[in-house]
Design an enzyme around this catalytic site. Sequence first.
Site, PDB file in Angstrom:
ATOM      1  N   HIS A 157       0.823  -1.220   0.000  1.00  0.00           N
ATOM      2  CA  HIS A 157       0.000   0.000   0.000  1.00  0.00           C
ATOM      3  C   HIS A 157       0.852   1.262   0.000  1.00  0.00           C
ATOM      4  O   HIS A 157       0.357   2.348  -0.256  1.00  0.00           O
ATOM      5  CB  HIS A 157      -0.950  -0.013   1.203  1.00  0.00           C
ATOM      6  CG  HIS A 157      -2.010  -1.063   1.079  1.00  0.00           C
ATOM      7  ND1 HIS A 157      -3.312  -0.789   0.757  1.00  0.00           N
ATOM      8  CD2 HIS A 157      -1.944  -2.407   1.205  1.00  0.00           C
ATOM      9  CE1 HIS A 157      -4.015  -1.910   0.697  1.00  0.00           C
ATOM     10  NE2 HIS A 157      -3.202  -2.916   0.974  1.00  0.00           N
ATOM     11  N   ASP A 364       3.353   9.424  -0.928  1.00  0.00           N
ATOM     12  CA  ASP A 364       2.265   8.595  -0.420  1.00  0.00           C
ATOM     13  C   ASP A 364       1.938   7.512  -1.434  1.00  0.00           C
ATOM     14  O   ASP A 364       1.948   7.780  -2.638  1.00  0.00           O
ATOM     15  CB  ASP A 364       1.015   9.467  -0.196  1.00  0.00           C
ATOM     16  CG  ASP A 364       0.206   9.013   1.003  1.00  0.00           C
ATOM     17  OD1 ASP A 364       0.232   7.817   1.323  1.00  0.00           O
ATOM     18  OD2 ASP A 364      -0.457   9.872   1.619  1.00  0.00           O
TER      19      ASP A 364
HETATM   20  P1  ADP Z   1      -2.806   6.376   5.412  1.00  0.00           P
HETATM   21  O1  ADP Z   1      -3.215   4.987   5.013  1.00  0.00           O
HETATM   22  O2  ADP Z   1      -1.337   6.639   5.266  1.00  0.00           O
HETATM   23  O3  ADP Z   1      -3.302   6.777   6.761  1.00  0.00           O
HETATM   24  P2  ADP Z   1      -4.754   7.351   3.413  1.00  0.00           P
HETATM   25  O4  ADP Z   1      -5.081   8.738   2.988  1.00  0.00           O
HETATM   26  O5  ADP Z   1      -4.539   6.410   2.278  1.00  0.00           O
HETATM   27  O6  ADP Z   1      -3.504   7.399   4.382  1.00  0.00           O
HETATM   28  O7  ADP Z   1      -5.946   6.787   4.283  1.00  0.00           O
HETATM   29  C1  ADP Z   1      -6.398   7.405   5.433  1.00  0.00           C
HETATM   30  C2  ADP Z   1      -7.771   6.828   5.777  1.00  0.00           C
HETATM   31  O8  ADP Z   1      -8.030   7.073   7.135  1.00  0.00           O
HETATM   32  C3  ADP Z   1      -8.899   7.441   4.983  1.00  0.00           C
HETATM   33  O9  ADP Z   1      -9.866   6.469   4.672  1.00  0.00           O
HETATM   34  C4  ADP Z   1      -9.459   8.484   5.935  1.00  0.00           C
HETATM   35  O10 ADP Z   1     -10.834   8.714   5.771  1.00  0.00           O
HETATM   36  C5  ADP Z   1      -9.184   7.870   7.289  1.00  0.00           C
HETATM   37  N1  ADP Z   1      -8.900   8.914   8.287  1.00  0.00           N
HETATM   38  C6  ADP Z   1      -7.840   9.713   8.357  1.00  0.00           C
HETATM   39  N2  ADP Z   1      -7.935  10.561   9.419  1.00  0.00           N
HETATM   40  C7  ADP Z   1      -9.091  10.279  10.010  1.00  0.00           C
HETATM   41  C8  ADP Z   1      -9.792  10.784  11.145  1.00  0.00           C
HETATM   42  N3  ADP Z   1      -9.303  11.794  11.882  1.00  0.00           N
HETATM   43  N4  ADP Z   1     -10.966  10.228  11.461  1.00  0.00           N
HETATM   44  C9  ADP Z   1     -11.471   9.225  10.721  1.00  0.00           C
HETATM   45  N5  ADP Z   1     -10.877   8.703   9.651  1.00  0.00           N
HETATM   46  C10 ADP Z   1      -9.712   9.217   9.299  1.00  0.00           C
END
Ligand code: ADP
Length: 490
Positions: A157, A364
């Site tokens: 990922h 990312d």
């Molecule tokens: P990573 O996997 O590196 O954290 P991504 O952008 O691919 O980054 O995924 C992040 C996921 O986590 C998304 O689905 C997003 O909606 C969720 N997310 C991030 N921050 C929050 C938060 N504060 N509350 C709820 N969901 C969150």
Amino acid sequence: MNLVVVSNRVARARANEPLTGGLAAALLPVVEKSGAIWVGSSGRVRDGSHKDSFAEVQALGAGALALLDLPAAHYGGYYEGFANSALWPALHSRSDLIRVSQDDYQSYREVNAFMARALMRFRKPDTAFWIQDYHFLSLGAELRDLGVQHPIGFFLHTPWPTRTIIDAVPHHRELVEAMLAYDLIGFQTDDDCENFLGYLQSELGLTIEDGAVTSRYGKSRCAVFPIGIDVEKFALQAAKASSHPDVSRLRRSLNGEQLAIGVDRLDYSKGLVNRISAFDRMLTAQPALKRTVTLLQIATPSRGTIEAYGNLQSELAKLVSDVNGRHGETDWMPIRYLNRGYSQTVLAGLYRTARVGVVTPLHDGMNLVAKEYVAAQNPADPGVLVLSKFAGAANQLQTALLVNPHEIDGMARAIATAFSMPLTERRMRWEAMMRKLRASTVQQWFADFSDALEDAQASDRKVASESVAVESPKPWPLHAVGSGSSARVH
Ligand code: ADP
């Protein structure tokens, strides 16, 4: 095919529980529908004296969720150590942040071997294993050592960087050689896949033919499968969430100001310091924007016990307070900064309220927040996505305002441009992005990888399933198994 999906973290299908972390959030809806068994960490550890250490096996849609207690003696070295203080920084091209000991590597291998042994109970003649992410690079090799000849796929990922960066990871050769036990290795982007193949050629001296390589394990194929989201579900959720009390309160509090939103795990790969600096620079360069715009930055703490994360949290808190102190007024603050999680429903509503989505990671794998922001918009009045060109999502979302996250002035200008973009241009850009999202959903990703995994082994390893000696699988009960005390780790 009887699919067993494995990841470190799993998501539980509880409505309105915050789901932070792209992998778990992305996998939940598809695993739920597919009938697969999803195996991952229970978030608890226990000592190694128990033969059977599953905490729980519970129904998940048409399949099941198996939550495993990991070995207490190795958990820290595996998770905070090798996975998140060696592999994560290197995979995000931050080899300067690698902090790791010899014991951490041993613990990483031990946990991979432990997981392989635990997976044996789910092995049936038609089982295929699909391993997720950098926590389990050597799990396939451990399964092969246990005599497993079934199809085993792996999906990364995160990005895969250039050879010189991977060379900074201790035991990198051993790990990459172990990865060749997978029949199929999936990446988010062409660059990641090319970097990996480049490593195989230049570091291991292997010959690549049609994206495949032959090692002592047989043939491994490398291919690109960009992960998506459930676009229609997210769009619907966002439209409904407009009336959610948290979302209505936010709207009321804006007093006509336009909102920009950033939603991230608090991680150095997300470019948060540069983003806040760009917002600061924009207000300095264009003071007329004061009182007309606000940035809502949600930064959910993660991996807080690792030094680099603790340092980042302090640095950001200080920077935000400095920017608010310099630009703020008695009745207006430029940045609203929150360190907490939200449910997917509320998050969808917050995205829809924001005229600008600011997604500016330094590097990312994909970045699902970018896709969620786009899917959540009101088709009649969509917002603008400001997106780092170093997010995997930039390959698909080319009509976003693409920025270089290292160039603060450029980002400041792009955010200001986004705030003032006319409706016709916003709609044109948004519609093009939605077409891309609809053509590449998470359901499609899941189906494409599963099909390719089936094909990869059928054509290359030619293992006749009837000739494979498989113990008859023990049935997995839908209740807690194992005994003894365990302790929560995340
Ligand atoms: P990573 O996997 O590196 O954290 P991504 O952008 O691919 O980054 O995924 C992040 C996921 O986590 C998304 O689905 C997003 O909606 C969720 N997310 C991030 N921050 C929050 C938060 N504060 N509350 C709820 N969901 C969150």
